[in-house]
Design a protein around this motif. Structure first.
Motif, PDB file in Angstrom:
ATOM      1  N   ALA A 254       0.833  -1.208   0.000  1.00  0.00           N
ATOM      2  CA  ALA A 254       0.000   0.000   0.000  1.00  0.00           C
ATOM      3  C   ALA A 254       0.868   1.258   0.000  1.00  0.00           C
ATOM      4  O   ALA A 254       0.583   2.227  -0.720  1.00  0.00           O
ATOM      5  N   LEU A 255       1.938   1.257   0.800  1.00  0.00           N
ATOM      6  CA  LEU A 255       2.833   2.417   0.857  1.00  0.00           C
ATOM      7  C   LEU A 255       3.530   2.630  -0.482  1.00  0.00           C
ATOM      8  O   LEU A 255       3.707   3.777  -0.931  1.00  0.00           O
ATOM      9  N   VAL A 268      -5.557   3.751  -2.858  1.00  0.00           N
ATOM     10  CA  VAL A 268      -4.683   2.574  -2.854  1.00  0.00           C
ATOM     11  C   VAL A 268      -5.457   1.334  -3.283  1.00  0.00           C
ATOM     12  O   VAL A 268      -4.963   0.499  -4.039  1.00  0.00           O
ATOM     13  N   LEU A 269      -6.697   1.227  -2.798  1.00  0.00           N
ATOM     14  CA  LEU A 269      -7.521   0.062  -3.112  1.00  0.00           C
ATOM     15  C   LEU A 269      -8.377   0.306  -4.352  1.00  0.00           C
ATOM     16  O   LEU A 269      -8.860   1.416  -4.588  1.00  0.00           O
ATOM     17  N   PHE A 270      -8.556  -0.739  -5.111  1.00  0.00           N
ATOM     18  CA  PHE A 270      -9.444  -0.723  -6.273  1.00  0.00           C
ATOM     19  C   PHE A 270     -10.678  -1.540  -5.911  1.00  0.00           C
ATOM     20  O   PHE A 270     -10.565  -2.704  -5.503  1.00  0.00           O
ATOM     21  N   LYS A 271     -11.853  -0.936  -6.022  1.00  0.00           N
ATOM     22  CA  LYS A 271     -13.095  -1.620  -5.691  1.00  0.00           C
ATOM     23  C   LYS A 271     -13.936  -1.766  -6.946  1.00  0.00           C
ATOM     24  O   LYS A 271     -14.045  -0.829  -7.752  1.00  0.00           O
ATOM     25  N   LYS A 286      -9.044  -4.992  -4.433  1.00  0.00           N
ATOM     26  CA  LYS A 286      -7.701  -5.305  -4.933  1.00  0.00           C
ATOM     27  C   LYS A 286      -6.812  -4.089  -4.685  1.00  0.00           C
ATOM     28  O   LYS A 286      -7.316  -2.972  -4.542  1.00  0.00           O
ATOM     29  N   PHE A 287      -5.514  -4.310  -4.630  1.00  0.00           N
ATOM     30  CA  PHE A 287      -4.606  -3.177  -4.662  1.00  0.00           C
ATOM     31  C   PHE A 287      -4.610  -2.622  -6.080  1.00  0.00           C
ATOM     32  O   PHE A 287      -4.563  -3.382  -7.055  1.00  0.00           O
ATOM     33  N   ARG A 288      -4.665  -1.311  -6.202  1.00  0.00           N
ATOM     34  CA  ARG A 288      -4.740  -0.675  -7.516  1.00  0.00           C
ATOM     35  C   ARG A 288      -3.422  -0.875  -8.250  1.00  0.00           C
ATOM     36  O   ARG A 288      -2.348  -0.515  -7.758  1.00  0.00           O
TER      37      ARG A 288
END
Length: 422
Positions: A254-255, A268-271, A286-288
């Motif tokens: 994430a960082l 940071v997150l993909f929804k 998911k992580f973007r």
């Protein structure tokens, strides 16, 4: 065709036991054997080694029954898993053991299993006779099989099998004459198995094509309810146990995503809304890995060298680190660790119209990884989606702990090699 002696599991277990368990015992414990003064430590070690070897060989036998799984990739994970289980039993019951013996036995087991699998692969290439009528011609592209074309006048020696492992025919083709049918019946009576073309294609490719209702029993796509419960409990247990490792990795990921897009306010997150078990919608995390405007023009399938993928996004897609937030979906009961990949609603609506029986893939929970992912990778168009669907049907039909364990092993291989990433 008679089997090679090494194809018998019992032979491999006996030979392996003599080499892996008895040989180091004779070398290390010979003085105790001569003096008839065997210690409980030595007995425990031999029993533990024998049990681990037997479970490993049985596990490898089960895993290599699936299409394309003669690879050496399964050896080390299988031995490590069995060794861990046996080690836990020894520690829990505080059984005394010999470190030197178990170490020597473990090295010999690794070498024996590798050599055994290499030799087994060399002697198990299938020789299959085929009737050149109907869809049998489409089988000839399948590798690692020696195909022999049959003619209507091939002769069968009395009470002897043909020099083939099997004979395959398109039993539904109208061109299959009465003469062919008689020859196939006689072949089966003399001990050579005769299979329909669909059975052979499924067993050799790991794909289950369904284009017509009469070709397959759709009832076989109903998963075991008891295993569904076991699978759910295993999913939760695995996630809870792995949290101490997963959480730091997820935080660093994430960082890194935030740092790469430090000049923007991108999340940071993909929804995204996906279709789950029974056709129910849920929000998948998911992580973007793409730019923030990746789907500004609507849903699009990922392609090779997709320009929407960021530099760090390319890395986390290859290593599958972008999937870590889906552990949340698993804990919520919307997904499983193993299963068909959840698809976007727009694509599901399209595929329901153009691909026969597409909605049957929603009979089980979607997964973070699955048979189609490790065998095929991402799909970039409708034709590739049809191939992945056939893999999904194969998984659902063969829904079992053994297949799930094999997918876990191949998923680790995929994370290391980046197979199928886009």
């Amino acid at each position: 065709m008679a089997q090679h002696f090494w194809q018998y599991l019992s032979v491999r277990i006996i030979v392996g036991w003599l080499i892996v368990c008895i040989l180091p015992a004779v070398v290390l414990f010979w003085g105790y054997i001569i003096a008839d003064d065997i210690l409980i430590t030595q007995v425990n070690s031999i029993v533990a080694s024998s049990l681990a070897l037997m479970l490993s060989l049985i596990g490898l036998e089960r895993l290599t029954q699936f299409p394309g799984q003669k690879s050496m990739v399964t050896v080390l994970p299988t031995l490590l898993s069995v060794g861990l289980i046996v080690g836990i039993v020894i520690l829990v019951f505080r059984l005394p053991y010999s470190v030197y013996y178990l170490s020597a036995s473990a090295v010999l087991a690794l070498l024996f299993c590798f050599v055994s699998q290499v030799y087994l692969r060399a002697v198990t290439q299938a020789t299959i006779g085929y009737v050149p009528i109907g869809r049998c011609q489409s089988l000839l592209d399948i590798e690692d099989v020696r195909w022999v074309e049959l003619t209507p006048c091939f002769e069968l020696a009395n009470n002897q099998r043909l020099p083939f492992h099997a004979v395959v025919a398109d039993l539904a083709d109208k061109g299959l004459s009465a003469e062919w049918e008689q020859l196939l019946a006689q072949t089966a009576l003399q001990g050579t198995p005769v299979y329909n073309v669909l059975q052979v294609r499924e067993s050799l490719t790991g794909r289950l094509p369904i284009k017509h209702l009469y070709e397959n029993n759709l009832g076989s796509l109903l998963p075991s309810q008891s295993y569904l419960l076991v699978k759910r409990l295993a999913d939760i247990a695995f996630i809870l146990i792995s949290l101490p490792i997963v959480l730091p990795v997820a935080l660093l990921t994430a960082l890194a995503i935030k740092w790469e897009d430090r000049h923007s306010d991108s999340a940071v997150l993909f929804k995204q809304r996906r279709v789950g078990q029974g056709g129910k919608l849920f929000t998948m995390y998911k992580f973007r890995s793409m730019i923030a405007t990746a789907e500004a023009n609507g849903s699009q399938m990922a392609t090779d060298a997709d320009l929407r993928v960021t530099k760090f996004g390319c890395f986390i897609r290859k290593t599958r680190l972008d999937e870590l937030p889906q552990f949340i979906n698993v804990l919520k009961g919307e997904m499983s660790l193993i299963g068909p990949r959840p698809e976007q609603l727009d694509f599901v609506k399209q595929f329901n119209e153009t691909i026969p029986f597409y909605r049957y893939r929603h009979i089980v929970k979607p997964g973070i990884s699955g048979w189609a992912q490790v065998m095929h990778g991402y799909a970039s168009d409708e034709d590739e989606t049809k191939v992945k669907l056939e893999h999904d049907f194969f998984y659902i039909k063969n829904f079992s702990l053994t297949l799930d364990l094999l997918i876990v092993i191949k998923t680790i291989q995929t994370m290391v090699t980046g197979f199928g990433a886009r």
